[in-house]
Motif scaffolding. Structure first.
Motif, mmCIF file in Angstrom:
data_model
loop_
_atom_site.group_PDB
_atom_site.id
_atom_site.type_symbol
_atom_site.label_atom_id
_atom_site.label_comp_id
_atom_site.label_asym_id
_atom_site.label_seq_id
_atom_site.Cartn_x
_atom_site.Cartn_y
_atom_site.Cartn_z
ATOM 1 N N MET A 1 27.836 86.397 68.802
ATOM 2 C CA MET A 1 28.505 87.666 69.093
ATOM 3 C C MET A 1 29.924 87.597 68.558
ATOM 4 O O MET A 1 30.748 86.859 69.087
ATOM 5 N N ALA A 2 30.204 88.343 67.500
ATOM 6 C CA ALA A 2 31.515 88.258 66.864
ATOM 7 C C ALA A 2 32.533 89.202 67.494
ATOM 8 O O ALA A 2 33.732 88.991 67.367
ATOM 9 N N ASP A 3 32.075 90.253 68.181
ATOM 10 C CA ASP A 3 32.992 91.221 68.763
ATOM 11 C C ASP A 3 33.846 90.564 69.849
ATOM 12 O O ASP A 3 33.336 89.834 70.697
ATOM 13 N N ALA A 4 35.143 90.821 69.809
ATOM 14 C CA ALA A 4 36.066 90.151 70.730
ATOM 15 C C ALA A 4 36.493 91.024 71.895
ATOM 16 O O ALA A 4 37.453 90.691 72.585
ATOM 17 N N SER A 5 35.802 92.144 72.147
ATOM 18 C CA SER A 5 36.236 93.039 73.216
ATOM 19 C C SER A 5 36.237 92.339 74.569
ATOM 20 O O SER A 5 37.114 92.582 75.403
ATOM 21 N N VAL A 7 36.822 89.171 75.095
ATOM 22 C CA VAL A 7 37.981 88.279 75.090
ATOM 23 C C VAL A 7 39.242 89.053 75.458
ATOM 24 O O VAL A 7 40.073 88.598 76.250
ATOM 25 N N PHE A 86 36.615 81.327 70.979
ATOM 26 C CA PHE A 86 36.917 82.467 70.114
ATOM 27 C C PHE A 86 37.894 81.994 69.047
ATOM 28 O O PHE A 86 38.541 80.949 69.191
ATOM 29 N N VAL A 105 30.984 82.822 67.287
ATOM 30 C CA VAL A 105 31.855 83.081 68.439
ATOM 31 C C VAL A 105 32.661 84.347 68.175
ATOM 32 O O VAL A 105 32.776 84.786 67.032
ATOM 33 N N PRO A 106 33.235 84.967 69.221
ATOM 34 C CA PRO A 106 34.052 86.156 69.015
ATOM 35 C C PRO A 106 35.215 85.876 68.066
ATOM 36 O O PRO A 106 35.813 84.800 68.097
ATOM 37 N N LEU A 108 38.853 87.410 66.219
ATOM 38 C CA LEU A 108 39.964 88.356 66.267
ATOM 39 C C LEU A 108 40.776 88.171 64.985
ATOM 40 O O LEU A 108 41.705 87.371 64.928
ATOM 41 N N LEU A 125 33.608 95.023 62.792
ATOM 42 C CA LEU A 125 34.473 94.670 63.919
ATOM 43 C C LEU A 125 35.469 95.790 64.196
ATOM 44 O O LEU A 125 36.073 96.324 63.268
ATOM 45 N N THR A 127 37.771 95.262 66.962
ATOM 46 C CA THR A 127 38.826 94.618 67.740
ATOM 47 C C THR A 127 39.565 93.663 66.816
ATOM 48 O O THR A 127 38.941 92.864 66.114
#
Length: 208
Positions: A1-5, A7, A86, A105-106, A108, A125, A127
């Motif tokens: 899951m790459a989205d960092a929301s 986090v 992350f 990993v998430p 940013l 992405l 974020t």
């Protein structure tokens, strides 16, 4: 899951920390947790950074530990292998972003212009890190960026203090801020973990 929301939702402030001595890593992380900040971005700016990152990941499971200042694909791989949950980069290239995303990993990625925002959006992405926030134009610039891309959420970092953080946090496109003021170099050198806990408490109490 790459989205960092996820986090970005942990704390109003992500502490951006550089640790010279790995022996300081665990007590520093615990001091942040004691102050209510359960996330840390450990920069890879020292030769021992990965050692510090692994110590925190292994010994302070209650904190979400990420690696910052990711500049190369190898650093991204090494950070995740050491336990990073992350990844944060100060800027981004297509090759670096691809490598960061491949870790699973998430992520940013750092951006400073509308063109860079659009390039990251093309990779799915929404974020991002806005860096360097102060020199790049501050809250007014970030508010202006929000007009054409209102769905993008940012973590501005760079030149932000406890006094200026609220100016960013009140913007609808800011999820949290990054700050180095929670772990001053003199407090770390003196091993004044109580002071860091106090600073973390102040940061944790900021309203989004």
């Amino acid at each position: 899951m790459a989205d960092a929301s996820g986090v970005l939702g942990v704390s109003p402030v992500i502490p951006v920390v550089t640790i010279d001595d790995p022996q300081d890593a665990v007590p520093l992380a615990r001091a942040l947790v004691d102050g209510g900040v359960k996330i840390i971005e450990l920069t890879l700016r020292t030769t021992s950074a990965l050692t510090s990152l692994k110590l925190i990941a292994d010994e302070v499971p209650e904190i979400l530990v990420g690696a910052g200042t990711i500049l190369t694909p190898q650093q991204a791989d090494d950070a995740v292998a050491a336990g990073a949950q992350f990844l944060v980069s100060p800027g981004v290239t297509p090759a670096l972003l691809t490598a960061m995303l491949s870790t699973g990993v998430p992520v940013l990625p750092g951006v400073a212009t509308v063109g860079e925002v659009l390039a990251v959006l093309e990779q799915g992405l929404d974020t991002m890190k806005f860096f360097p926030a102060g020199p790049a134009g501050g809250p007014k610039y970030l508010a202006a960026i929000g007009a054409p891309v209102p769905h993008v959420r940012f973590c501005p970092t760079g030149g932000i203090s406890l006094a200026t953080a609220p100016d960013y946090l009140k913007l609808p496109n800011v999820a949290c801020v990054g700050g180095s003021w929670l772990t001053p170099a003199d407090a770390v050198a003196a091993k004044d973990w109580a002071r860091i806990t106090t600073l973390a408490s102040g940061a944790a109490a900021l309203a989004r």
